[in-house]
Design an enzyme around this catalytic site. Structure first.
Site, PDB file in Angstrom:
ATOM      1  N   GLY A  13       3.521  -4.093  -3.215  1.00  0.00           N
ATOM      2  CA  GLY A  13       2.229  -3.499  -2.205  1.00  0.00           C
ATOM      3  C   GLY A  13       0.964  -3.540  -2.772  1.00  0.00           C
ATOM      4  CB  SER A  16      -4.447  -2.876   1.408  1.00  0.00           C
ATOM      5  OG  SER A  16      -3.151  -2.172   1.539  1.00  0.00           O
ATOM      6  N   GLY A  19      -2.595  -0.517  -4.846  1.00  0.00           N
ATOM      7  CA  GLY A  19      -1.942  -1.841  -5.485  1.00  0.00           C
ATOM      8  C   GLY A  19      -2.887  -3.196  -5.674  1.00  0.00           C
ATOM      9  CE1 TYR A 148       3.731   9.608   0.817  1.00  0.00           C
ATOM     10  CE2 TYR A 148       2.830  11.862  -0.062  1.00  0.00           C
ATOM     11  CZ  TYR A 148       2.964  10.310  -0.232  1.00  0.00           C
ATOM     12  OH  TYR A 148       2.265   9.503  -0.830  1.00  0.00           O
TER      13      TYR A 148
END
Length: 246
Positions: A13, A16, A19, A148
């Site tokens: 990742g 953006s 990362g 999450y």
């Protein structure tokens, strides 16, 4: 001083947000960096901007993870740093939750992260550093965050067990749990400028240090955990949330 000179790092990742910022920090410290992501154009653009290698790979797909590990092994032999960062942010109240949302979050944040570690273990050098991106929500109880938060809590459990399993090879496994970080992810939630301002104000009011973190803050901590200064640190969750979870 390039404290990671000669090291090889993989950042999932990496096109953006956290990362991207971490890949930039690792490169500045002398590491050879490989970033991954699902979108070909985004990865190619980010890799060109950073001056690193980009590989298209979806952390939510086991075959893609295995292909990534094979590609990295063929090209580099073995790596020193693995930052398992790719993730998605979605949620709903428990009563309103759908299987689609559940699978989307768990497939990337937990299952994908789990098998990224699993398939990269043979590619890790002895003495390597593995870092999971977790979240302060793993130990907080907030409405509409059950999926999450569960994905990140599960990740923290795996991190500690992996630290034990990989200790004979001197491989250290840790997690960073950020609080609110200034990235484009908030802008992708569909808020108007006025709504976004209100959301940020609501968040900052709940942070004792009264500001949101920056993606580069996380990148610097990844560098710290990857260097000699953290050679005795494993199985640790480092919470970086300005005191929000206190």
């Amino acid at each position: 001083m390039e404290q990671l000179k000669g090291k090889i790092a993989v950042v999932t990742g990496g096109n953006s947000g956290i990362g991207y910022a971490t890949a930039k920090e690792l490169k500045q410290q002398g590491a050879t960096v490989i970033i991954t992501g699902r979108r070909k154009e985004a990865i190619e653009t980010a890799a060109a901007e950073l001056g690193v290698t980009g590989i298209v790979a979806d952390q939510g797909n086991l075959m893609a993870i295995e292909s990534l590990a094979d590609t990295v092994k063929t090209a580099y032999g073995a790596i020193d740093i693995l930052f398992i960062n790719a993730g998605v942010l979605a949620g709903a109240g428990i009563e309103q939750a759908t299987e689609e949302i559940f699978d989307q979050v768990i497939d990337v944040n937990f299952k994908g992260a789990y098998f990224t570690l699993s398939r990269f273990i043979p590619v890790l050098k002895d003495g390597a550093s593995v870092i999971f991106l977790s979240s302060n929500t793993a130990s907080m109880n907030v409405a509409h965050s059950s999926i999450y938060s569960s994905s990140k809590a599960a990740l923290n459990a795996v991190m500690k067990i992996a630290a034990i399993e990989l200790a004979p090879r001197k491989i250290r496994v840790n997690a960073i749990s950020p609080g609110p970080i200034e990235t484009e992810i908030l802008h992708k939630q569909g808020y108007s400028e006025e709504e976004l301002k209100g959301v940020k104000s609501w968040i900052v009011d709940r942070i004792p240090l009264k500001h949101m973190g920056k993606a580069g803050d996380i990148g610097k901590m990844v560098v710290q955990l990857s260097g000699d200064a953290a050679s005795f640190v494993t199985g640790a969750e480092l919470v970086m949330d300005g005191g929000m979870s206190l």
